[in-house]
Design a protein around this motif. Structure first.
Motif, PDB file in Angstrom:
ATOM      1  N   TYR A  35      38.001  52.044  34.715  1.00 24.24           N
ATOM      2  CA  TYR A  35      38.471  50.656  34.810  1.00 24.24           C
ATOM      3  C   TYR A  35      37.282  49.764  35.144  1.00 24.24           C
ATOM      4  CZ  TYR A  35      42.839  48.017  34.658  1.00 24.24           C
ATOM      5  OH  TYR A  35      43.885  47.229  34.253  1.00 24.24           O
ATOM      6  N   LEU A  36      37.014  48.764  34.296  1.00 21.42           N
ATOM      7  CA  LEU A  36      35.960  47.794  34.551  1.00 21.42           C
ATOM      8  C   LEU A  36      36.531  46.629  35.350  1.00 21.42           C
ATOM      9  CD1 LEU A  36      34.254  47.582  31.041  1.00 21.42           C
ATOM     10  CD2 LEU A  36      33.747  49.134  32.923  1.00 21.42           C
ATOM     11  N   VAL A  37      35.865  46.276  36.451  1.00 22.54           N
ATOM     12  CA  VAL A  37      36.267  45.136  37.285  1.00 22.54           C
ATOM     13  C   VAL A  37      35.088  44.170  37.285  1.00 22.54           C
ATOM     14  CG1 VAL A  37      37.043  44.401  39.563  1.00 22.54           C
ATOM     15  CG2 VAL A  37      37.717  46.648  38.690  1.00 22.54           C
ATOM     16  N   LEU A  38      35.193  43.087  36.490  1.00 23.18           N
ATOM     17  CA  LEU A  38      34.034  42.269  36.141  1.00 23.18           C
ATOM     18  C   LEU A  38      34.136  40.832  36.654  1.00 23.18           C
ATOM     19  CD1 LEU A  38      33.709  43.441  32.433  1.00 23.18           C
ATOM     20  CD2 LEU A  38      32.553  44.395  34.442  1.00 23.18           C
ATOM     21  N   ASP A  39      33.036  40.340  37.172  1.00 22.87           N
ATOM     22  CA  ASP A  39      32.919  38.970  37.671  1.00 22.87           C
ATOM     23  C   ASP A  39      32.739  38.012  36.484  1.00 22.87           C
ATOM     24  OD1 ASP A  39      32.248  36.599  38.899  1.00 22.87           O
ATOM     25  OD2 ASP A  39      30.748  37.470  40.239  1.00 22.87           O
TER      26      ASP A  39
ATOM     27  N   THR B 167      42.603  36.290  39.934  1.00 21.98           N
ATOM     28  CA  THR B 167      42.580  37.486  39.097  1.00 21.98           C
ATOM     29  C   THR B 167      43.047  37.130  37.701  1.00 21.98           C
ATOM     30  OG1 THR B 167      43.100  38.826  41.033  1.00 21.98           O
ATOM     31  CG2 THR B 167      43.400  39.853  38.879  1.00 21.98           C
ATOM     32  N   GLN B 168      42.254  37.481  36.700  1.00 22.20           N
ATOM     33  CA  GLN B 168      42.586  37.162  35.320  1.00 22.20           C
ATOM     34  C   GLN B 168      43.474  38.257  34.719  1.00 22.20           C
ATOM     35  OE1 GLN B 168      41.418  34.059  34.251  1.00 22.20           O
ATOM     36  NE2 GLN B 168      40.821  34.023  36.415  1.00 22.20           N
ATOM     37  N   LYS B 169      44.053  37.969  33.568  1.00 20.65           N
ATOM     38  CA  LYS B 169      44.910  38.929  32.881  1.00 20.65           C
ATOM     39  C   LYS B 169      44.106  40.174  32.525  1.00 20.65           C
ATOM     40  CE  LYS B 169      48.417  40.617  30.618  1.00 20.65           C
ATOM     41  NZ  LYS B 169      49.549  41.209  31.371  1.00 20.65           N
ATOM     42  N   GLU B 170      44.647  41.349  32.818  1.00 15.96           N
ATOM     43  CA  GLU B 170      43.934  42.600  32.592  1.00 15.96           C
ATOM     44  C   GLU B 170      44.215  43.172  31.208  1.00 15.96           C
ATOM     45  OE1 GLU B 170      47.916  43.990  34.223  1.00 15.96           O
ATOM     46  OE2 GLU B 170      46.581  42.268  34.416  1.00 15.96           O
TER      47      GLU B 170
ATOM     48  N   TYR C 198      38.098  43.004  25.019  1.00 16.49           N
ATOM     49  CA  TYR C 198      38.389  42.192  26.211  1.00 16.49           C
ATOM     50  C   TYR C 198      37.098  41.603  26.783  1.00 16.49           C
ATOM     51  CZ  TYR C 198      40.033  41.034  30.947  1.00 16.49           C
ATOM     52  OH  TYR C 198      40.325  40.382  32.127  1.00 16.49           O
ATOM     53  N   VAL C 199      36.074  42.442  26.913  1.00 13.20           N
ATOM     54  CA  VAL C 199      34.808  41.972  27.482  1.00 13.20           C
ATOM     55  C   VAL C 199      34.163  40.925  26.582  1.00 13.20           C
ATOM     56  CG1 VAL C 199      32.483  42.651  28.187  1.00 13.20           C
ATOM     57  CG2 VAL C 199      34.425  44.125  28.729  1.00 13.20           C
ATOM     58  N   GLN C 200      34.163  41.174  25.274  1.00 18.03           N
ATOM     59  CA  GLN C 200      33.537  40.230  24.343  1.00 18.03           C
ATOM     60  C   GLN C 200      34.273  38.896  24.304  1.00 18.03           C
ATOM     61  OE1 GLN C 200      30.537  40.846  23.102  1.00 18.03           O
ATOM     62  NE2 GLN C 200      30.702  42.808  24.188  1.00 18.03           N
TER      63      GLN C 200
ATOM     64  N   ALA D 108      41.721  41.996  41.451  1.00 20.09           N
ATOM     65  CA  ALA D 108      41.298  42.853  40.345  1.00 20.09           C
ATOM     66  C   ALA D 108      41.164  44.307  40.798  1.00 20.09           C
ATOM     67  CB  ALA D 108      39.972  42.348  39.776  1.00 20.09           C
ATOM     68  N   LEU D 109      40.629  44.514  41.998  1.00 21.70           N
ATOM     69  CA  LEU D 109      40.511  45.875  42.529  1.00 21.70           C
ATOM     70  C   LEU D 109      41.881  46.494  42.772  1.00 21.70           C
ATOM     71  CD1 LEU D 109      37.495  45.591  44.986  1.00 21.70           C
ATOM     72  CD2 LEU D 109      37.640  47.068  42.982  1.00 21.70           C
ATOM     73  N   ASP D 110      42.835  45.685  43.222  1.00 18.43           N
ATOM     74  CA  ASP D 110      44.205  46.188  43.407  1.00 18.43           C
ATOM     75  C   ASP D 110      44.769  46.718  42.089  1.00 18.43           C
ATOM     76  OD1 ASP D 110      44.504  45.820  46.122  1.00 18.43           O
ATOM     77  OD2 ASP D 110      45.342  43.804  45.933  1.00 18.43           O
ATOM     78  N   ILE D 111      44.521  45.988  41.008  1.00 18.24           N
ATOM     79  CA  ILE D 111      45.026  46.395  39.688  1.00 18.24           C
ATOM     80  C   ILE D 111      44.387  47.719  39.261  1.00 18.24           C
ATOM     81  CG2 ILE D 111      44.939  45.814  37.227  1.00 18.24           C
ATOM     82  CD1 ILE D 111      45.326  42.875  38.055  1.00 18.24           C
TER      83      ILE D 111
END
Length: 435
Positions: free
Chosen positions: A171-175, A280-283, A296-298, A313-316
């Motif tokens: 799982y990527l958790v990105l700023d 927190t944004q939509k995952e 998603y990243v792009q 985001a970490l909770d997700i």
């Protein structure tokens, strides 16, 4: 004259309570001390077990990611890791240098580690790290009245790892906060310069009422050519692409076609992604292969805005991967993957501020606790501090599952290297406790 009669003394019950109290008081105090010590001993044994588990896991993971590491080096690493953690704990309890030296000598004498490397065919290898340790816990003075000074506790830990083609969930958790729109120090190789237009105030070339060249003073529009630097968010997208490529390569090392690699990855790799500002944004939930996470990243905004808060985001990410949630295990089971690694990749270019420009200690503390919860659940946490301030670096150092899982990147080149390394480590390593 006072006469003494033994039979009369025996029959005389005067003062019995005082005599019995005097006889039983040391025993009662000692029993009370044992009750206190029992709780303490159990807690210290649990703590020592956790330290040993962390030590064997770290050594097994290092073996599977470092070709030149020998069995002897892995054994020393595991022992050093355990003893270092225990001594740090004792130092915080206020032990003197002499007492710490005695404790270290005792641990060195009573701790044994064994590492084995086994070829499983081709370039694939399996690694096992075992550890046994005994430590004498000091009892309190009340218990010592019964003649017991210390009590030994013994623990054992076994960790296994493997290399090449291992199943995993990541799982990527990105700023994607506002500072991710800032420039890096890397010049864009495709468009090294750009033209910018901005308002300026001062002297500028103009024409007078007759149309002749003149010099005017005031506001004017200035157009100039400047160096075009890659932004942080663009650097993140490039780095993530490299990581996904490494995951695909490891899934099918003998396949050259990217499409075929993706098909093989859908049997081994599940990747999800979530981004955050102060909200927190939509995952993108975990899915087979890397395509959805890559898309998603792009799709992250080229001009991100907002503050910084990774807690949601970490909770997700943790909710998706925690051992109590059987979904990932069930998904891997459908592909015949009995074992798989669980990874969280946490990246930030700042510090926890929430919806402000100032560091928020409560958010920082919560993120640290969330990372520890994930690590306690045997999830491997990779962290990347990208051009981050000291508080951001400190947070991510604490969050990472060991020094080898923390990356500090000060430019785009280092960021790309960090994410590539994470991809190689995750895809080649499946580490688990078996004790």
């Amino acid at each position: 004259m006072i006469s003494f009669s033994l039979p009369r003394l025996i029959k005389d019950r005067g003062g019995n309570f005082g005599m019995m109290t005097a006889l039983l008081l040391p025993l009662s105090i000692g029993v009370g001390g044992m009750a206190i010590d029992l709780t303490n001993v159990m807690q210290q044994k649990s703590d020592l077990q956790s330290m040993a588990d962390a030590a064997t896991l770290a050594a097994a993971a290092k073996l599977s990611t470092t070709d030149a590491m020998t069995e002897e080096q892995a054994e020393e690493m595991a022992k050093d890791y355990l003893i270092g953690q225990k001594l740090q704990e004792l130092e915080q309890q206020g032990l003197t240098k002499e007492q710490l030296a005695e404790a270290k000598a005792e641990l060195l004498k009573s701790t044994e580690a064994e590492a084995t490397i086994t070829s499983t065919g081709g370039s694939s290898k399996a690694f096992v790290v075992k550890m046994n340790s005994t430590y004498a816990i000091q009892l309190n003075p009340l218990t010592q009245m019964l003649g017991f000074k210390t009590v030994p506790v013994s623990i054992a830990s076994v960790a296994n790892s493997a290399r090449e083609g291992n199943a995993l969930s990541m799982y990527l958790v990105l700023d994607r906060s506002g500072s991710m729109a800032w420039d890096t120090t890397t010049v864009d190789p495709v468009s090294p310069t750009k033209t910018v237009t901005q308002d300026a105030y001062g002297y500028y070339a103009c024409t007078d009422w007759r149309g002749r060249p003149a010099t005017c003073y005031g506001w004017y529009t200035e157009t100039k050519t400047v160096t075009n630097y890659v932004t942080k968010i663009a650097a993140l997208k490039a780095a993530a692409s490299v990581m996904f490529t490494e995951l695909l390569k490891a899934s099918a090392p003998d396949v050259a076609s990217a499409n075929l690699q993706q098909e093989e990855a859908k049997k081994l790799i599940r990747v999800g992604a979530v981004s955050y500002t102060h909200q927190t944004q939509k995952e993108e939930p975990p899915a087979w292969g890397t395509t959805k996470a890559s898309d998603y990243v792009q799709a992250l905004p080229e001009q991100p805005t907002g503050g910084t808060d990774a807690t949601g985001a970490l909770d997700i990410a943790f909710a998706a991967f925690k051992s109590a949630n059987g979904n990932e295990a069930a998904q891997h089971k459908t592909k015949g993957n009995d074992n798989f690694g669980r990874f969280i990749v946490l990246m930030t270019d700042g510090e926890m501020t929430g919806n402000s420009a100032n560091w928020n200690q409560a958010l920082d503390t919560k993120v640290r606790a969330q990372c520890q919860t994930a690590k306690d659940d045997k999830i491997t946490v990779f962290t990347v501090a990208f051009m981050a301030p000291d508080r951001g670096k400190s947070l991510l150092k604490a969050c990472a599952s060991g020094e080898e899982n923390y990356y500090e990147s000060n430019d785009m080149t280092e960021l790309v290297k960090a994410f590539g390394d994470i991809g190689r480590k995750a895809a080649k390593t499946a580490v688990r406790l078996t004790n």
